[in-house]
Design a protein around this motif. Sequence first.
Motif, PDB file in Angstrom:
ATOM      1  N   GLY A  95      42.677  31.582  29.558  1.00  0.00           N
ATOM      2  CA  GLY A  95      42.323  32.335  30.754  1.00  0.00           C
ATOM      3  C   GLY A  95      43.337  32.163  31.868  1.00  0.00           C
ATOM      4  N   LEU A  96      43.782  30.930  32.090  1.00  0.00           N
ATOM      5  CA  LEU A  96      44.798  30.672  33.110  1.00  0.00           C
ATOM      6  C   LEU A  96      46.091  31.419  32.782  1.00  0.00           C
ATOM      7  CD1 LEU A  96      44.355  26.816  33.710  1.00  0.00           C
ATOM      8  CD2 LEU A  96      43.420  28.693  35.082  1.00  0.00           C
ATOM      9  N   ASN A  97      46.489  31.362  31.515  1.00  0.00           N
ATOM     10  CA  ASN A  97      47.710  32.057  31.099  1.00  0.00           C
ATOM     11  C   ASN A  97      47.588  33.561  31.299  1.00  0.00           C
ATOM     12  OD1 ASN A  97      49.026  29.704  30.347  1.00  0.00           O
ATOM     13  ND2 ASN A  97      48.359  29.826  28.216  1.00  0.00           N
ATOM     14  N   CYS A  98      46.416  34.098  31.014  1.00  0.00           N
ATOM     15  CA  CYS A  98      46.185  35.534  31.185  1.00  0.00           C
ATOM     16  C   CYS A  98      46.320  35.928  32.654  1.00  0.00           C
ATOM     17  CB  CYS A  98      44.804  35.897  30.653  1.00  0.00           C
ATOM     18  SG  CYS A  98      44.397  37.650  30.804  1.00  0.00           S
ATOM     19  N   ARG A 200      24.216  31.146  46.393  1.00  0.00           N
ATOM     20  CA  ARG A 200      24.543  32.540  46.676  1.00  0.00           C
ATOM     21  C   ARG A 200      26.037  32.857  46.648  1.00  0.00           C
ATOM     22  NH1 ARG A 200      19.909  34.844  50.769  1.00  0.00           N
ATOM     23  NH2 ARG A 200      18.157  33.797  49.738  1.00  0.00           N
ATOM     24  N   PRO A 201      26.707  32.507  45.553  1.00  0.00           N
ATOM     25  CA  PRO A 201      28.091  32.949  45.400  1.00  0.00           C
ATOM     26  C   PRO A 201      28.124  34.470  45.222  1.00  0.00           C
ATOM     27  CG  PRO A 201      27.281  32.033  43.350  1.00  0.00           C
ATOM     28  CD  PRO A 201      26.211  31.773  44.379  1.00  0.00           C
ATOM     29  N   ASP A 202      29.298  35.037  45.347  1.00  0.00           N
ATOM     30  CA  ASP A 202      29.405  36.496  45.207  1.00  0.00           C
ATOM     31  C   ASP A 202      29.104  36.956  43.787  1.00  0.00           C
ATOM     32  OD1 ASP A 202      30.326  37.462  47.906  1.00  0.00           O
ATOM     33  OD2 ASP A 202      31.835  35.933  47.526  1.00  0.00           O
ATOM     34  N   GLU A 203      29.511  36.144  42.798  1.00  0.00           N
ATOM     35  CA  GLU A 203      29.170  36.435  41.404  1.00  0.00           C
ATOM     36  C   GLU A 203      29.016  35.123  40.643  1.00  0.00           C
ATOM     37  OE1 GLU A 203      30.906  39.885  39.231  1.00  0.00           O
ATOM     38  OE2 GLU A 203      32.352  39.928  40.889  1.00  0.00           O
ATOM     39  N   VAL A 204      28.219  35.169  39.571  1.00  0.00           N
ATOM     40  CA  VAL A 204      27.968  34.000  38.742  1.00  0.00           C
ATOM     41  C   VAL A 204      28.294  34.340  37.290  1.00  0.00           C
ATOM     42  CG1 VAL A 204      26.244  32.331  37.954  1.00  0.00           C
ATOM     43  CG2 VAL A 204      26.129  33.227  40.284  1.00  0.00           C
ATOM     44  N   PHE A 205      28.945  33.403  36.589  1.00  0.00           N
ATOM     45  CA  PHE A 205      29.334  33.619  35.198  1.00  0.00           C
ATOM     46  C   PHE A 205      28.938  32.415  34.355  1.00  0.00           C
ATOM     47  CE2 PHE A 205      32.174  35.958  37.940  1.00  0.00           C
ATOM     48  CZ  PHE A 205      32.197  37.228  37.353  1.00  0.00           C
ATOM     49  N   ASP A 206      28.601  32.712  33.091  1.00  0.00           N
ATOM     50  CA  ASP A 206      28.203  31.648  32.174  1.00  0.00           C
ATOM     51  C   ASP A 206      29.372  31.089  31.381  1.00  0.00           C
ATOM     52  OD1 ASP A 206      25.478  31.775  32.867  1.00  0.00           O
ATOM     53  OD2 ASP A 206      25.137  33.418  31.456  1.00  0.00           O
ATOM     54  N   ASN A 207      30.487  31.818  31.323  1.00  0.00           N
ATOM     55  CA  ASN A 207      31.649  31.301  30.607  1.00  0.00           C
ATOM     56  C   ASN A 207      32.942  31.742  31.281  1.00  0.00           C
ATOM     57  OD1 ASN A 207      32.878  33.735  29.063  1.00  0.00           O
ATOM     58  ND2 ASN A 207      30.681  33.880  28.616  1.00  0.00           N
ATOM     59  N   PHE A 208      34.005  31.012  31.009  1.00  0.00           N
ATOM     60  CA  PHE A 208      35.265  31.208  31.704  1.00  0.00           C
ATOM     61  C   PHE A 208      35.906  32.553  31.361  1.00  0.00           C
ATOM     62  CE2 PHE A 208      39.676  30.313  32.919  1.00  0.00           C
ATOM     63  CZ  PHE A 208      39.482  29.662  34.127  1.00  0.00           C
ATOM     64  N   GLY A 209      35.757  32.967  30.115  1.00  0.00           N
ATOM     65  CA  GLY A 209      36.349  34.232  29.702  1.00  0.00           C
ATOM     66  C   GLY A 209      35.807  35.415  30.480  1.00  0.00           C
ATOM     67  N   ASP A 210      34.500  35.441  30.697  1.00  0.00           N
ATOM     68  CA  ASP A 210      33.900  36.544  31.444  1.00  0.00           C
ATOM     69  C   ASP A 210      34.377  36.543  32.886  1.00  0.00           C
ATOM     70  OD1 ASP A 210      32.550  37.411  29.230  1.00  0.00           O
ATOM     71  OD2 ASP A 210      30.616  36.540  29.805  1.00  0.00           O
ATOM     72  N   LEU A 211      34.553  35.348  33.469  1.00  0.00           N
ATOM     73  CA  LEU A 211      35.060  35.261  34.834  1.00  0.00           C
ATOM     74  C   LEU A 211      36.471  35.838  34.916  1.00  0.00           C
ATOM     75  CD1 LEU A 211      34.733  32.465  37.384  1.00  0.00           C
ATOM     76  CD2 LEU A 211      37.029  33.112  36.701  1.00  0.00           C
ATOM     77  N   VAL A 212      37.314  35.465  33.971  1.00  0.00           N
ATOM     78  CA  VAL A 212      38.696  35.982  33.960  1.00  0.00           C
ATOM     79  C   VAL A 212      38.695  37.495  33.832  1.00  0.00           C
ATOM     80  CG1 VAL A 212      40.834  36.037  32.629  1.00  0.00           C
ATOM     81  CG2 VAL A 212      39.721  33.844  33.099  1.00  0.00           C
ATOM     82  N   THR A 213      37.868  38.027  32.947  1.00  0.00           N
ATOM     83  CA  THR A 213      37.797  39.469  32.753  1.00  0.00           C
ATOM     84  C   THR A 213      37.422  40.181  34.050  1.00  0.00           C
ATOM     85  OG1 THR A 213      37.202  39.238  30.419  1.00  0.00           O
ATOM     86  CG2 THR A 213      36.643  41.329  31.479  1.00  0.00           C
ATOM     87  N   SER A 214      36.526  39.566  34.831  1.00  0.00           N
ATOM     88  CA  SER A 214      36.087  40.185  36.085  1.00  0.00           C
ATOM     89  C   SER A 214      37.209  40.262  37.110  1.00  0.00           C
ATOM     90  CB  SER A 214      34.903  39.416  36.677  1.00  0.00           C
ATOM     91  OG  SER A 214      35.338  38.226  37.319  1.00  0.00           O
ATOM     92  N   LEU A 215      38.194  39.385  36.986  1.00  0.00           N
ATOM     93  CA  LEU A 215      39.298  39.341  37.951  1.00  0.00           C
ATOM     94  C   LEU A 215      40.410  40.333  37.613  1.00  0.00           C
ATOM     95  CD1 LEU A 215      39.524  35.454  38.304  1.00  0.00           C
ATOM     96  CD2 LEU A 215      38.936  37.042  40.146  1.00  0.00           C
ATOM     97  N   LEU A 216      40.461  40.783  36.390  1.00  0.00           N
ATOM     98  CA  LEU A 216      41.561  41.652  35.939  1.00  0.00           C
ATOM     99  C   LEU A 216      41.351  43.091  36.361  1.00  0.00           C
ATOM    100  CD1 LEU A 216      42.057  40.167  32.369  1.00  0.00           C
ATOM    101  CD2 LEU A 216      43.280  39.590  34.464  1.00  0.00           C
TER     102      LEU A 216
END
Length: 216
Positions: A95-98, A200-216
């Motif tokens: 994820g970091l590399n992506c 109350r974060p802006d978004e919540v994720f259960d795994n790192f991959g989904d978080l990375v996808t949301s940033l792209l």
Amino acid sequence: MTKSLIIFDLDGTLIDSVPDLADGVDKMLAHFDKSPAGTDNARTWVGNGSVKLVERALVWAELSLDNLHHAHEIFLKEYATCQGKTVEYNGVTDGLNCLITQGFTLALCTNKPAQFLPDILNNMGWTDKFACVIGGDSLPTKKPDPAPLLHICDTLGMDKSQAVMVGDSKNDILAGQNAGITTLALTYGYNYGEPIADSRPDEVFDNFGDLVTSLL
């Protein structure tokens, strides 16, 4: 999400360090002839820096907080020898590399003492991943104070509107909120047994991959 700077927490977000932290705590407690606290207890004590971690261990062991300074010195010495059990969470390196490939600037903001960061980053193969690295004792204040996040933005010449704070605990989310920075939370880390969504974060994720996808 149009952002360019991603600021990551470390423990509970990128790495599971509790087994090593627990070993350090248990070795410290052994100096006071106390029973080991174990990983389950240590998991609920992590997040406010090493002094608070040791303080919580002393309270658990029914030791006087007059011992705090000495106990903290013992813990730092013992934890420095406990680095073999820390692992990255699933998909973090990829994820970091992506994110880097996609042009994001990455930074690290942790409450862990700065002295331990070079070895951990080297062991994980992340030495070249972060443009700015801030430990819990790098500045006069640490998370949830917003100053470390704003310092990173200033150091890298980026406006806070370009930044995202990614973490697993309320300290991370509060720091981001206090700084006026977008906050993304992960559910798998250490948050004192409380659901991270409660902060109350802006978004919540259960795994790192989904978080990375949301940033792209």
